[in-house]
Scaffold this motif. Structure first.
Motif, PDB file in Angstrom:
ATOM      1  N   GLU A  88       4.584  14.655 -12.541  1.00 41.33           N
ATOM      2  CA  GLU A  88       4.456  15.890 -13.321  1.00 41.33           C
ATOM      3  C   GLU A  88       4.116  15.624 -14.781  1.00 41.33           C
ATOM      4  N   ALA A  89       4.458  14.452 -15.275  1.00 40.48           N
ATOM      5  CA  ALA A  89       4.172  14.093 -16.666  1.00 40.48           C
ATOM      6  C   ALA A  89       2.794  13.456 -16.825  1.00 40.48           C
ATOM      7  N   GLY A  90       2.057  13.323 -15.723  1.00 38.49           N
ATOM      8  CA  GLY A  90       0.720  12.736 -15.792  1.00 38.49           C
ATOM      9  C   GLY A  90       0.691  11.220 -15.776  1.00 38.49           C
ATOM     10  N   LYS A  91       1.827  10.588 -15.469  1.00 37.34           N
ATOM     11  CA  LYS A  91       1.887   9.123 -15.407  1.00 37.34           C
ATOM     12  C   LYS A  91       1.775   8.668 -13.950  1.00 37.34           C
ATOM     13  N   MET A  92       1.097   7.529 -13.742  1.00 37.65           N
ATOM     14  CA  MET A  92       1.022   6.952 -12.409  1.00 37.65           C
ATOM     15  C   MET A  92       2.407   6.464 -12.028  1.00 37.65           C
ATOM     16  N   ASN A  93       3.099   7.266 -11.232  1.00 30.25           N
ATOM     17  CA  ASN A  93       4.493   6.968 -10.954  1.00 30.25           C
ATOM     18  C   ASN A  93       4.904   7.336  -9.536  1.00 30.25           C
ATOM     19  N   GLU A  94       3.970   7.827  -8.715  1.00 31.18           N
ATOM     20  CA  GLU A  94       4.327   8.242  -7.367  1.00 31.18           C
ATOM     21  C   GLU A  94       3.495   7.495  -6.332  1.00 31.18           C
ATOM     22  N   SER A  95       4.111   7.269  -5.180  1.00 29.08           N
ATOM     23  CA  SER A  95       3.469   6.523  -4.100  1.00 29.08           C
ATOM     24  C   SER A  95       2.763   7.470  -3.129  1.00 29.08           C
ATOM     25  N   LEU A  96       2.002   6.879  -2.238  1.00 30.12           N
ATOM     26  CA  LEU A  96       1.333   7.633  -1.179  1.00 30.12           C
ATOM     27  C   LEU A  96       2.346   8.399  -0.341  1.00 30.12           C
ATOM     28  N   LEU A  97       3.460   7.769  -0.029  1.00 26.81           N
ATOM     29  CA  LEU A  97       4.505   8.433   0.749  1.00 26.81           C
ATOM     30  C   LEU A  97       5.060   9.635  -0.005  1.00 26.81           C
ATOM     31  N   GLN A  98       5.259   9.495  -1.306  1.00 30.24           N
ATOM     32  CA  GLN A  98       5.835  10.578  -2.099  1.00 30.24           C
ATOM     33  C   GLN A  98       4.919  11.788  -2.195  1.00 30.24           C
ATOM     34  N   VAL A  99       3.610  11.560  -2.223  1.00 30.19           N
ATOM     35  CA  VAL A  99       2.679  12.688  -2.368  1.00 30.19           C
ATOM     36  C   VAL A  99       2.167  13.199  -1.028  1.00 30.19           C
ATOM     37  N   GLY A 100       2.575  12.556   0.070  1.00 25.15           N
ATOM     38  CA  GLY A 100       2.144  12.997   1.397  1.00 25.15           C
ATOM     39  C   GLY A 100       0.667  12.781   1.655  1.00 25.15           C
ATOM     40  N   ILE A 109       0.819  -1.215   0.000  1.00 27.31           N
ATOM     41  CA  ILE A 109       0.000   0.000   0.000  1.00 27.31           C
ATOM     42  C   ILE A 109       0.852   1.265   0.000  1.00 27.31           C
ATOM     43  N   ILE A 110       1.863   1.315   0.841  1.00 26.06           N
ATOM     44  CA  ILE A 110       2.617   2.568   0.949  1.00 26.06           C
ATOM     45  C   ILE A 110       3.538   2.827  -0.244  1.00 26.06           C
ATOM     46  N   HIS A 111       3.921   1.762  -0.951  1.00 25.44           N
ATOM     47  CA  HIS A 111       4.836   1.930  -2.084  1.00 25.44           C
ATOM     48  C   HIS A 111       4.157   1.821  -3.453  1.00 25.44           C
ATOM     49  N   LEU A 112       2.883   1.493  -3.482  1.00 24.31           N
ATOM     50  CA  LEU A 112       2.145   1.379  -4.741  1.00 24.31           C
ATOM     51  C   LEU A 112       2.191   2.719  -5.470  1.00 24.31           C
ATOM     52  N   ARG A 113       2.602   2.704  -6.717  1.00 29.21           N
ATOM     53  CA  ARG A 113       2.771   3.950  -7.469  1.00 29.21           C
ATOM     54  C   ARG A 113       1.540   4.206  -8.334  1.00 29.21           C
ATOM     55  N   ILE A 114       0.535   4.860  -7.754  1.00 30.27           N
ATOM     56  CA  ILE A 114      -0.697   5.127  -8.506  1.00 30.27           C
ATOM     57  C   ILE A 114      -1.114   6.600  -8.462  1.00 30.27           C
ATOM     58  N   PHE A 115      -0.193   7.458  -7.999  1.00 28.36           N
ATOM     59  CA  PHE A 115      -0.440   8.900  -8.087  1.00 28.36           C
ATOM     60  C   PHE A 115       0.357   9.441  -9.264  1.00 28.36           C
ATOM     61  N   GLU A 116      -0.218  10.422  -9.931  1.00 31.26           N
ATOM     62  CA  GLU A 116       0.408  10.953 -11.144  1.00 31.26           C
ATOM     63  C   GLU A 116       1.584  11.864 -10.811  1.00 31.26           C
TER      64      GLU A 116
END
Length: 148
Positions: free
Chosen positions: A58-70, A49-56
């Motif tokens: 800057e390029a609009g791609k699902m590439n960021e995790s919950l931790l990365q987006v706060g 859950i914490i490392h799943l990369r499903i947040f967009e």
């Protein structure tokens, strides 16, 4: 263990007319516990859950995790995830863990998420809850531990 994960712009849970948990950007989790679940199942799903990369990014791609987006988490206990509807018209919930076991594991799961530095809001275990959310995307995933 099963988790229905929804990426949300906001989510809340209300019990008896009172909001008991509320988040903005993050995940709303419906969490189901079965008889065979162990701490290893909790650890597996926390890491997923914490490392799943499903947040967009800057390029609009699902590439960021919950931790990365706060983002935050709203976690809701949901024994009906283990409802078996193969026979008849009424679900059988025999695969769901008994409440005392499920509550212990559910509480441990939420604490493990908090130990990773996340803000985790919850509903009230065993209560009738009204859950509201604005699904972002929509993005909805079903996650299961390897032993599920």
């Amino acid at each position: 263990m099963k988790v229905v994960l929804q990426r949300v712009k906001e989510s809340s849970v209300t019990v008896n007319g009172e909001i008991v948990g509320q988040i903005e950007k993050g995940y709303m989790l419906l969490v189901g516990i079965t008889h065979e679940d162990t701490e290893a199942d909790l650890d597996y799903l926390v890491e997923k859950i914490i490392h799943l990369r499903i947040f967009e990014d800057e390029a609009g791609k699902m590439n960021e995790s919950l931790l990365q987006v706060g983002g935050d988490i709203l976690s809701i206990s949901q024994f009906t995830l283990y409802g078996d509807t193969k026979k008849g018209r009424r679900p059988n919930f025999m695969s769901a863990a008994k409440p005392d076991i499920a509550k212990k594991l559910y509480d441990q799961f939420n604490e493990k998420l908090r130990q990773k530095g996340l803000q985790v809001e919850t509903g009230i275990f065993g209560e009738m809850m009204d859950v509201a959310l604005v699904n972002d995307g929509p993005v909805t995933l079903i996650l299961e531990s390897p032993t599920a």
